[in-house]
Design a protein around this motif. Structure first.
Motif, PDB file in Angstrom:
ATOM      1  N   UNK A 126     -12.044 -12.478 -61.208  1.00 10.59           N
ATOM      2  CA  UNK A 126     -10.738 -12.055 -61.191  1.00 10.59           C
ATOM      3  C   UNK A 126     -10.505 -11.940 -59.657  1.00 10.59           C
ATOM      4  N   UNK A 127      -9.459 -12.397 -59.255  1.00 11.53           N
ATOM      5  CA  UNK A 127      -8.745 -11.810 -57.950  1.00 11.53           C
ATOM      6  C   UNK A 127      -7.352 -11.972 -58.149  1.00 11.53           C
ATOM      7  N   UNK A 128      -6.818 -11.878 -56.891  1.00  2.00           N
ATOM      8  CA  UNK A 128      -5.334 -11.779 -56.632  1.00  2.00           C
ATOM      9  C   UNK A 128      -5.086 -12.396 -55.420  1.00  2.00           C
ATOM     10  N   UNK A 129      -4.038 -13.412 -55.281  1.00  2.00           N
ATOM     11  CA  UNK A 129      -3.829 -13.971 -54.193  1.00  2.00           C
ATOM     12  C   UNK A 129      -2.395 -14.363 -53.927  1.00  2.00           C
ATOM     13  N   UNK A 130      -1.615 -13.990 -52.918  1.00  2.00           N
ATOM     14  CA  UNK A 130      -0.273 -14.323 -52.626  1.00  2.00           C
ATOM     15  C   UNK A 130       0.655 -13.851 -53.867  1.00  2.00           C
ATOM     16  N   UNK A 131       0.169 -12.359 -54.302  1.00  2.00           N
ATOM     17  CA  UNK A 131       0.923 -11.940 -55.414  1.00  2.00           C
ATOM     18  C   UNK A 131       0.575 -12.242 -57.007  1.00  2.00           C
ATOM     19  N   UNK A 132      -0.389 -13.237 -57.121  1.00  2.00           N
ATOM     20  CA  UNK A 132      -0.405 -13.817 -58.202  1.00  2.00           C
ATOM     21  C   UNK A 132      -2.214 -13.644 -58.563  1.00  2.00           C
ATOM     22  N   UNK A 133      -2.373 -13.424 -59.983  1.00  2.00           N
ATOM     23  CA  UNK A 133      -3.683 -13.036 -60.497  1.00  2.00           C
ATOM     24  C   UNK A 133      -4.208 -14.363 -60.888  1.00  2.00           C
ATOM     25  N   UNK A 134      -5.519 -14.533 -60.624  1.00  2.00           N
ATOM     26  CA  UNK A 134      -6.363 -15.537 -61.061  1.00  2.00           C
ATOM     27  C   UNK A 134      -7.460 -15.074 -61.613  1.00  2.00           C
ATOM     28  N   UNK A 135      -7.940 -15.804 -62.606  1.00  2.00           N
ATOM     29  CA  UNK A 135      -9.251 -15.383 -63.269  1.00  2.00           C
ATOM     30  C   UNK A 135     -10.081 -16.706 -64.248  1.00  2.00           C
ATOM     31  N   UNK A 136     -11.118 -16.456 -64.428  1.00  2.00           N
ATOM     32  CA  UNK A 136     -11.886 -17.579 -65.097  1.00  2.00           C
ATOM     33  C   UNK A 136     -13.168 -17.245 -65.627  1.00  2.00           C
ATOM     34  N   UNK A 137     -13.436 -17.615 -66.855  1.00  2.00           N
ATOM     35  CA  UNK A 137     -14.843 -17.432 -67.586  1.00  2.00           C
ATOM     36  C   UNK A 137     -15.965 -18.043 -66.854  1.00  2.00           C
ATOM     37  N   UNK A 138     -17.090 -17.448 -66.579  1.00  2.00           N
ATOM     38  CA  UNK A 138     -18.291 -18.055 -66.056  1.00  2.00           C
ATOM     39  C   UNK A 138     -19.349 -17.590 -66.881  1.00  2.00           C
ATOM     40  N   UNK A 139     -20.438 -18.285 -66.942  1.00  2.00           N
ATOM     41  CA  UNK A 139     -21.778 -17.767 -67.477  1.00  2.00           C
ATOM     42  C   UNK A 139     -22.881 -18.019 -66.172  1.00  2.00           C
ATOM     43  N   UNK A 140     -22.315 -18.620 -65.250  1.00  2.00           N
ATOM     44  CA  UNK A 140     -23.296 -18.623 -63.965  1.00  2.00           C
ATOM     45  C   UNK A 140     -23.331 -17.649 -63.058  1.00  2.00           C
ATOM     46  N   UNK A 141     -23.613 -16.479 -63.334  1.00  2.00           N
ATOM     47  CA  UNK A 141     -23.660 -15.398 -62.538  1.00  2.00           C
ATOM     48  C   UNK A 141     -25.177 -14.597 -62.256  1.00  2.00           C
ATOM     49  N   UNK A 142     -25.601 -14.574 -61.285  1.00  2.00           N
ATOM     50  CA  UNK A 142     -27.040 -14.082 -60.851  1.00  2.00           C
ATOM     51  C   UNK A 142     -27.056 -12.854 -60.055  1.00  2.00           C
ATOM     52  N   UNK A 143     -27.737 -11.992 -60.301  1.00  2.00           N
ATOM     53  CA  UNK A 143     -28.237 -11.046 -59.120  1.00  2.00           C
ATOM     54  C   UNK A 143     -28.863 -11.712 -58.017  1.00  2.00           C
ATOM     55  N   UNK A 144     -28.759 -11.398 -56.652  1.00  2.00           N
ATOM     56  CA  UNK A 144     -29.290 -12.246 -55.776  1.00  2.00           C
ATOM     57  C   UNK A 144     -30.151 -11.239 -54.679  1.00  2.00           C
ATOM     58  N   UNK A 145     -29.804 -10.262 -54.187  1.00  2.00           N
ATOM     59  CA  UNK A 145     -30.525  -9.348 -53.608  1.00  2.00           C
ATOM     60  C   UNK A 145     -30.290  -7.908 -53.419  1.00  2.00           C
ATOM     61  N   UNK A 146     -31.146  -7.105 -53.205  1.00  2.00           N
ATOM     62  CA  UNK A 146     -30.796  -5.599 -53.247  1.00  2.00           C
ATOM     63  C   UNK A 146     -30.529  -5.177 -51.714  1.00  2.00           C
ATOM     64  N   UNK A 147     -30.935  -6.102 -50.749  1.00  2.00           N
ATOM     65  CA  UNK A 147     -30.692  -5.798 -49.523  1.00  2.00           C
ATOM     66  C   UNK A 147     -30.345  -7.192 -48.805  1.00  2.00           C
ATOM     67  N   UNK A 148     -29.028  -7.330 -48.516  1.00  2.00           N
ATOM     68  CA  UNK A 148     -28.018  -6.519 -48.847  1.00  2.00           C
ATOM     69  C   UNK A 148     -27.578  -6.628 -50.580  1.00  2.00           C
ATOM     70  N   UNK A 149     -27.062  -5.745 -51.179  1.00  2.00           N
ATOM     71  CA  UNK A 149     -26.738  -5.891 -52.561  1.00  2.00           C
ATOM     72  C   UNK A 149     -25.832  -7.175 -52.747  1.00  2.00           C
ATOM     73  N   UNK A 150     -26.175  -8.077 -53.566  1.00  2.00           N
ATOM     74  CA  UNK A 150     -25.361  -9.259 -53.598  1.00  2.00           C
ATOM     75  C   UNK A 150     -25.466  -9.980 -54.907  1.00  2.00           C
ATOM     76  N   UNK A 151     -24.748 -11.065 -55.114  1.00  2.00           N
ATOM     77  CA  UNK A 151     -24.615 -11.467 -56.373  1.00  2.00           C
ATOM     78  C   UNK A 151     -24.035 -12.852 -56.354  1.00  2.00           C
TER      79      UNK A 151
END
Length: 169
Positions: free
Chosen positions: A26-51
């Motif tokens: 989810x995010x907001x841009x120009x006063x409007x909310x956006x969202x999408x369902x995803x299943x392709x999410x993966x932790x990437x690194x602890x240094x820096x903490x990223x996904x």
């Protein structure tokens, strides 16, 4: 016997055997909310903490997400299949946030009752074929004390339960 053939359908069937945690970006841009369902999410690194998350370039969130640069990955609970369905096209974009306890943190909409929330700042977007690989640095998190994520496998929602292992001996 296993098939050695490679086709789109064979690849699709192979991926149906991969269980994935269901999330809503989810995010907001120009006063409007956006969202999408995803299943392709993966932790990437602890240094820096990223996904990383993969987002179809034709999705309604793609451009606002990259332009805004701040977003939340909401990890859904097993009881939140209705929210997943809403954000995967089950409802018009302007009505998706009507389901669930949505609030905001620094202008970013997030699902307060989610299994976990990862507040991210976009670091890179890498285009590949039909999707963008969105790499975000995690700036903040919130998570529930219980562990009960919504899982997607074989074209349907699934539940998890801990395995009880027997001790050798």
């Amino acid at each position: 016997m296993l098939s050695q053939d490679l086709s789109t359908e064979h690849f699709r069937q192979s991926m149906r055997r991969v269980a994935s945690t269901v999330c809503v970006i989810s995010c907001s841009h120009d006063g409007r909310r956006y969202g999408i369902t995803v299943t392709s999410v993966t932790p990437l690194s602890f240094a820096p903490i990223s996904i990383l998350a993969c987002v179809n370039r034709n999705s309604s969130i793609n451009v606002p997400l990259k332009e805004e640069g701040h977003y939340c990955i909401n990890v859904l609970r097993a009881s939140q299949a209705d929210i997943s369905n809403s954000f995967s096209g089950g409802r018009p974009a302007e009505k998706r946030f009507d389901i669930g306890e949505w609030t905001e943190r620094d202008g970013i909409p997030y699902l307060a009752s989610a299994q976990a929330n990862l507040f991210c700042e976009m670091d890179q977007a890498i285009s590949y074929a039909t999707h963008d690989i969105i790499i975000g640095r995690v700036a903040g998190v919130a998570f529930a004390s219980d562990v009960d994520p919504l899982i997607y496998q074989n074209g349907a929602y699934a539940l998890t339960s801990p395995m009880v292992l027997q001790k050798a001996g």
